[in-house]
Motif scaffolding. Structure first.
Motif, PDB file in Angstrom:
ATOM      1  N   PRO A   1       0.829  -1.207   0.000  1.00  0.00           N
ATOM      2  CA  PRO A   1       0.000   0.000   0.000  1.00  0.00           C
ATOM      3  C   PRO A   1       0.861   1.255   0.000  1.00  0.00           C
ATOM      4  N   LEU A   2       0.548   2.175  -0.913  1.00  0.00           N
ATOM      5  CA  LEU A   2       1.337   3.398  -1.074  1.00  0.00           C
ATOM      6  C   LEU A   2       0.493   4.627  -0.773  1.00  0.00           C
ATOM      7  N   ILE A   3       1.141   5.646  -0.198  1.00  0.00           N
ATOM      8  CA  ILE A   3       0.517   6.949   0.002  1.00  0.00           C
ATOM      9  C   ILE A   3       1.383   7.998  -0.677  1.00  0.00           C
TER      10      ILE A   3
ATOM     11  N   GLN B   1      10.790  17.174   0.585  1.00  0.00           N
ATOM     12  CA  GLN B   1      11.513  18.411   0.308  1.00  0.00           C
ATOM     13  C   GLN B   1      13.011  18.153   0.294  1.00  0.00           C
ATOM     14  N   TRP B   2      13.640  18.649  -0.748  1.00  0.00           N
ATOM     15  CA  TRP B   2      15.084  18.640  -0.857  1.00  0.00           C
ATOM     16  C   TRP B   2      15.562  20.081  -0.711  1.00  0.00           C
ATOM     17  N   SER B   3      16.853  20.281  -0.754  1.00  0.00           N
ATOM     18  CA  SER B   3      17.373  21.645  -0.567  1.00  0.00           C
ATOM     19  C   SER B   3      16.935  22.582  -1.686  1.00  0.00           C
ATOM     20  N   ASP B   4      16.699  22.050  -2.886  1.00  0.00           N
ATOM     21  CA  ASP B   4      16.376  22.917  -4.021  1.00  0.00           C
ATOM     22  C   ASP B   4      14.940  22.786  -4.534  1.00  0.00           C
ATOM     23  N   ARG B   5      14.154  21.825  -4.029  1.00  0.00           N
ATOM     24  CA  ARG B   5      12.796  21.654  -4.562  1.00  0.00           C
ATOM     25  C   ARG B   5      11.944  20.790  -3.642  1.00  0.00           C
ATOM     26  N   LYS B   6      10.640  20.810  -3.936  1.00  0.00           N
ATOM     27  CA  LYS B   6       9.674  19.937  -3.284  1.00  0.00           C
ATOM     28  C   LYS B   6       9.064  19.057  -4.363  1.00  0.00           C
TER      29      LYS B   6
ATOM     30  N   MET C   1       6.110  15.612  -4.939  1.00  0.00           N
ATOM     31  CA  MET C   1       5.177  14.623  -4.415  1.00  0.00           C
ATOM     32  C   MET C   1       5.712  13.238  -4.788  1.00  0.00           C
ATOM     33  N   VAL C   2       5.868  12.378  -3.791  1.00  0.00           N
ATOM     34  CA  VAL C   2       6.397  11.033  -4.027  1.00  0.00           C
ATOM     35  C   VAL C   2       5.476  10.005  -3.374  1.00  0.00           C
TER      36      VAL C   2
END
Length: 156
Positions: free
Chosen positions: A30-32, A37-42, A44-45
């Motif tokens: 099951p995935l959500i 957030q990384w240092s240079d971007r956000k 959705m994963v």
């Protein structure tokens, strides 16, 4: 066939589920979706709902097939036997993950101690007891599932 819980290497849940499905074993991870957030971007994963666990549906005599896949470590045991998961529990997880992230609940007349049956959302048809009534939300106890649920009040 029974559903079992397989413990995987950390961060290998999706790979193990894909590889098990590829060799003909029914596997469910099951995935959500969450924001990382990384240092240079956000971004959705999709991440597993349960870290290091994958559900597999397999015959008892075929249980050792999961070890053909790299990343599968062992079965989860309960009271000395492999932990079994009911079909209804797998379906409950699937239905819970399939509903929208937000939904509205109208419940203006509830008070502490009231027993209710939820009519919408992932826990629809579950009975609950009102534990707290706050300005912006209710806290419900879902006794049958053994969990506490926070529900935002519908804005008028």
């Amino acid at each position: 066939m029974n559903w079992y819980v397989v413990y995987t290497k950390p961060k290998w849940e999706k790979k193990v589920a894909e590889r098990l499905n590829a060799i003909g074993v029914v596997a469910y991870c099951p995935l959500i979706t969450k924001e990382s957030q990384w240092s240079d971007r956000k971004k959705m994963v999709q991440v597993p709902l349960f870290n290091s666990y994958v559900f597999v549906q397999i015959e008892e005599k075929e249980r050792n097939r999961i070890f053909e896949v790299v990343g599968a470590v062992r079965y989860l045991f309960w009271l000395g036997k492999p932990a079994l998961v009911k079909d209804s529990e797998i379906e409950a997880i699937r239905s819970w993950l399939s509903v929208p992230e937000t939904y509205e609940v109208a419940a203006e007349q509830w008070k502490k101690g009231d027993k209710i049956v939820l009519e919408s959302g992932p826990f629809s048809s579950q009975s609950a007891v009102i534990q707290e009534v706050k300005k912006n939300h209710y806290v419900l106890i879902l006794e049958s599932l053994g969990c506490v649920l926070k529900v935002n009040k519908k804005e008028i």
